[in-house]
Scaffold this motif. Structure first.
Motif, PDB file in Angstrom:
ATOM      1  N   ASP A   1      17.085  43.921  28.000  1.00  0.00           N
ATOM      2  CA  ASP A   1      18.180  44.153  28.944  1.00  0.00           C
ATOM      3  C   ASP A   1      17.666  43.839  30.344  1.00  0.00           C
ATOM      4  OD1 ASP A   1      20.456  45.657  27.358  1.00  0.00           O
ATOM      5  OD2 ASP A   1      18.576  46.599  26.722  1.00  0.00           O
ATOM      6  N   ILE A   2      18.376  42.958  31.058  1.00  0.00           N
ATOM      7  CA  ILE A   2      17.981  42.612  32.426  1.00  0.00           C
ATOM      8  C   ILE A   2      19.180  42.830  33.343  1.00  0.00           C
ATOM      9  CG2 ILE A   2      16.846  40.932  33.896  1.00  0.00           C
ATOM     10  CD1 ILE A   2      16.039  39.352  31.487  1.00  0.00           C
ATOM     11  N   ALA A   3      19.066  43.795  34.254  1.00  0.00           N
ATOM     12  CA  ALA A   3      20.135  44.054  35.209  1.00  0.00           C
ATOM     13  C   ALA A   3      20.254  42.897  36.196  1.00  0.00           C
ATOM     14  CB  ALA A   3      19.872  45.369  35.937  1.00  0.00           C
ATOM     15  N   THR A   4      21.333  42.883  36.951  1.00  0.00           N
ATOM     16  CA  THR A   4      21.530  41.845  37.958  1.00  0.00           C
ATOM     17  C   THR A   4      20.336  41.807  38.907  1.00  0.00           C
ATOM     18  OG1 THR A   4      23.913  42.244  37.842  1.00  0.00           O
ATOM     19  CG2 THR A   4      23.108  40.974  39.720  1.00  0.00           C
ATOM     20  N   GLY A   5      19.764  40.629  39.090  1.00  0.00           N
ATOM     21  CA  GLY A   5      18.589  40.497  39.943  1.00  0.00           C
ATOM     22  C   GLY A   5      17.286  40.887  39.278  1.00  0.00           C
ATOM     23  N   GLY A   6      17.333  41.280  38.018  1.00  0.00           N
ATOM     24  CA  GLY A   6      16.131  41.737  37.322  1.00  0.00           C
ATOM     25  C   GLY A   6      15.270  40.596  36.818  1.00  0.00           C
ATOM     26  N   VAL A   7      14.039  40.945  36.497  1.00  0.00           N
ATOM     27  CA  VAL A   7      13.080  39.944  36.051  1.00  0.00           C
ATOM     28  C   VAL A   7      12.061  40.572  35.097  1.00  0.00           C
ATOM     29  CG1 VAL A   7      11.658  40.387  38.106  1.00  0.00           C
ATOM     30  CG2 VAL A   7      11.323  38.284  36.813  1.00  0.00           C
ATOM     31  N   VAL A   8      11.711  39.827  34.065  1.00  0.00           N
ATOM     32  CA  VAL A   8      10.545  40.171  33.262  1.00  0.00           C
ATOM     33  C   VAL A   8       9.438  39.251  33.762  1.00  0.00           C
ATOM     34  CG1 VAL A   8       9.545  40.313  30.964  1.00  0.00           C
ATOM     35  CG2 VAL A   8      11.984  40.774  31.288  1.00  0.00           C
ATOM     36  N   PRO A   9       8.460  39.798  34.520  1.00  0.00           N
ATOM     37  CA  PRO A   9       7.453  38.958  35.184  1.00  0.00           C
ATOM     38  C   PRO A   9       6.610  38.165  34.192  1.00  0.00           C
ATOM     39  CG  PRO A   9       7.391  41.237  35.987  1.00  0.00           C
ATOM     40  CD  PRO A   9       8.239  41.234  34.758  1.00  0.00           C
ATOM     41  N   MET A  10       5.823  37.249  34.739  1.00  0.00           N
ATOM     42  CA  MET A  10       4.909  36.464  33.913  1.00  0.00           C
ATOM     43  C   MET A  10       4.104  37.400  33.010  1.00  0.00           C
ATOM     44  SD  MET A  10       4.759  33.129  34.256  1.00  0.00           S
ATOM     45  CE  MET A  10       5.304  31.821  35.376  1.00  0.00           C
ATOM     46  N   HIS A  11       4.114  37.101  31.714  1.00  0.00           N
ATOM     47  CA  HIS A  11       3.400  37.935  30.759  1.00  0.00           C
ATOM     48  C   HIS A  11       3.027  37.101  29.540  1.00  0.00           C
ATOM     49  CE1 HIS A  11       7.601  38.055  29.393  1.00  0.00           C
ATOM     50  NE2 HIS A  11       7.150  38.362  28.191  1.00  0.00           N
ATOM     51  N   THR A  12       2.187  37.657  28.698  1.00  0.00           N
ATOM     52  CA  THR A  12       1.795  36.991  27.463  1.00  0.00           C
ATOM     53  C   THR A  12       1.885  37.965  26.298  1.00  0.00           C
ATOM     54  OG1 THR A  12      -0.570  37.549  27.546  1.00  0.00           O
ATOM     55  CG2 THR A  12       0.132  35.579  28.747  1.00  0.00           C
ATOM     56  N   HIS A  13       2.028  37.398  25.112  1.00  0.00           N
ATOM     57  CA  HIS A  13       1.909  38.158  23.860  1.00  0.00           C
ATOM     58  C   HIS A  13       0.741  37.534  23.100  1.00  0.00           C
ATOM     59  CE1 HIS A  13       5.752  40.009  24.725  1.00  0.00           C
ATOM     60  NE2 HIS A  13       6.300  38.809  24.858  1.00  0.00           N
ATOM     61  N   PRO A  14      -0.435  38.109  23.212  1.00  0.00           N
ATOM     62  CA  PRO A  14      -1.614  37.496  22.586  1.00  0.00           C
ATOM     63  C   PRO A  14      -1.548  37.442  21.068  1.00  0.00           C
ATOM     64  CG  PRO A  14      -2.138  39.667  23.483  1.00  0.00           C
ATOM     65  CD  PRO A  14      -0.781  39.324  23.983  1.00  0.00           C
ATOM     66  N   GLY A  15      -0.680  38.272  20.457  1.00  0.00           N
ATOM     67  CA  GLY A  15      -0.678  38.353  19.009  1.00  0.00           C
ATOM     68  C   GLY A  15       0.388  37.552  18.299  1.00  0.00           C
ATOM     69  N   GLY A  16       1.310  36.904  19.043  1.00  0.00           N
ATOM     70  CA  GLY A  16       2.373  36.197  18.334  1.00  0.00           C
ATOM     71  C   GLY A  16       3.246  35.357  19.231  1.00  0.00           C
ATOM     72  N   SER A  17       3.932  34.384  18.621  1.00  0.00           N
ATOM     73  CA  SER A  17       4.924  33.577  19.331  1.00  0.00           C
ATOM     74  C   SER A  17       6.231  34.358  19.414  1.00  0.00           C
ATOM     75  CB  SER A  17       5.151  32.247  18.601  1.00  0.00           C
ATOM     76  OG  SER A  17       3.974  31.477  18.577  1.00  0.00           O
ATOM     77  N   GLU A  18       7.112  33.934  20.334  1.00  0.00           N
ATOM     78  CA  GLU A  18       8.370  34.638  20.586  1.00  0.00           C
ATOM     79  C   GLU A  18       9.528  33.656  20.551  1.00  0.00           C
ATOM     80  OE1 GLU A  18      10.562  36.774  24.453  1.00  0.00           O
ATOM     81  OE2 GLU A  18       8.382  36.689  24.342  1.00  0.00           O
ATOM     82  N   VAL A  19      10.646  34.089  19.990  1.00  0.00           N
ATOM     83  CA  VAL A  19      11.888  33.315  20.070  1.00  0.00           C
ATOM     84  C   VAL A  19      12.963  34.238  20.624  1.00  0.00           C
ATOM     85  CG1 VAL A  19      12.509  33.817  17.658  1.00  0.00           C
ATOM     86  CG2 VAL A  19      13.525  31.853  18.828  1.00  0.00           C
ATOM     87  N   LEU A  20      13.719  33.734  21.609  1.00  0.00           N
ATOM     88  CA  LEU A  20      14.710  34.535  22.324  1.00  0.00           C
ATOM     89  C   LEU A  20      16.082  33.927  22.142  1.00  0.00           C
ATOM     90  CD1 LEU A  20      14.514  35.908  25.942  1.00  0.00           C
ATOM     91  CD2 LEU A  20      16.305  34.262  25.371  1.00  0.00           C
ATOM     92  N   ILE A  21      17.083  34.778  21.894  1.00  0.00           N
ATOM     93  CA  ILE A  21      18.471  34.338  21.848  1.00  0.00           C
ATOM     94  C   ILE A  21      19.292  35.167  22.830  1.00  0.00           C
ATOM     95  CG2 ILE A  21      18.938  35.813  19.829  1.00  0.00           C
ATOM     96  CD1 ILE A  21      21.137  33.732  19.072  1.00  0.00           C
ATOM     97  N   VAL A  22      20.034  34.484  23.677  1.00  0.00           N
ATOM     98  CA  VAL A  22      20.855  35.154  24.688  1.00  0.00           C
ATOM     99  C   VAL A  22      22.162  35.610  24.046  1.00  0.00           C
ATOM    100  CG1 VAL A  22      22.021  34.932  26.900  1.00  0.00           C
ATOM    101  CG2 VAL A  22      19.842  33.762  26.525  1.00  0.00           C
ATOM    102  N   ILE A  23      22.468  36.881  24.200  1.00  0.00           N
ATOM    103  CA  ILE A  23      23.691  37.462  23.650  1.00  0.00           C
ATOM    104  C   ILE A  23      24.763  37.599  24.725  1.00  0.00           C
ATOM    105  CG2 ILE A  23      24.662  39.465  22.436  1.00  0.00           C
ATOM    106  CD1 ILE A  23      22.620  37.837  20.823  1.00  0.00           C
ATOM    107  N   GLN A  24      24.313  37.862  25.944  1.00  0.00           N
ATOM    108  CA  GLN A  24      25.252  38.110  27.048  1.00  0.00           C
ATOM    109  C   GLN A  24      24.599  37.714  28.361  1.00  0.00           C
ATOM    110  OE1 GLN A  24      26.958  42.176  27.206  1.00  0.00           O
ATOM    111  NE2 GLN A  24      26.204  42.279  29.310  1.00  0.00           N
TER     112      GLN A  24
END
Length: 208
Positions: A90-113
């Motif tokens: 969940d990202i509010a207006t103006g929100g951000v998930v800063p630069m980050h890594t997941h050392p243990g796995g790849s990620e796939v993202l799907i936008v719902i809204q």
């Protein structure tokens, strides 16, 4: 005579294979690099394979105006040993998930809204980013720095999947400035001046 013996051996093999169909996490024991120890089969129920925690929005009232609600093996015991997991973003207006890594796995993202600007940086410093809308999917290879920003005018919602039951997380900003590493060492390794480093340590809770 050989055929009945063969069939009998096959039946034994098939019946014993069922015990390794899954390894539901015993979260009362310590996690290990290979996952949680298995819960005894006699104590496994259907509820171990069902998780309802992603149905509720996370609390975005924080410094990044975003919330990640995980469904990893610690929260969802049935995932243990399967090499998959999910999370809600969940990202509010103006929100951000800063630069980050997941050392243990790849990620796939799907936008719902909403609308999300997302991207990653390769190990060769190649930059790949795009504005994603409802229904768009983006993948982030394992271990690479990546980010998500709400680039729209309303709350954004996405679900993410991982190729690990416990992909790990390290946020770059917090790794650099929310610790006790002496400021002069941070300055030396980031080429930032003393005032900037101390300001960021102050904002993010670092010391020294």
């Amino acid at each position: 005579m050989m055929i009945p013996i063969f069939i009998f051996s096959l039946l034994i093999t098939l019946s014993s294979a069922s015990v390794s169909d899954f390894c539901v996490a015993d979260t009362n024991q310590a996690d290990t690099p290979s996952g949680y120890p298995c819960k005894p089969a006699s104590k496994v129920t259907v509820n171990d394979f069902v998780y309802s925690g992603l149905g509720k929005a996370g609390n975005t009232s924080n410094i990044i105006n975003a919330a990640v609600t995980p469904a990893f093996d610690a929260q969802f015991p049935g995932l243990n040993g399967l090499g998959i997991s999910m999370a809600r973003l969940d990202i509010a207006t103006g929100g951000v998930v800063p630069m980050h890594t997941h050392p243990g796995g790849s990620e796939v993202l799907i936008v719902i809204q909403g609308t999300i600007c997302a991207g990653f940086i390769s190990s060769a410093n190649g930059v790949y980013f795009k504005t994603l809308n409802k229904g768009d999917i983006m993948v982030f290879p394992q271990g690479l720095l990546h980010f998500q920003i709400n680039s729209g005018k309303s709350t954004a919602l996405a679900f993410v999947g991982f190729s690990s039951q416990s992909p790990g997380l390290q946020i770059l900003d917090f790794a650099l400035f929310a610790n006790s590493l002496p400021s002069e060492l941070v300055e030396k390794t980031t080429f930032l001046d003393d005032a900037t480093v101390k300001k960021l340590k102050g904002v993010l809770g670092g010391t020294n």
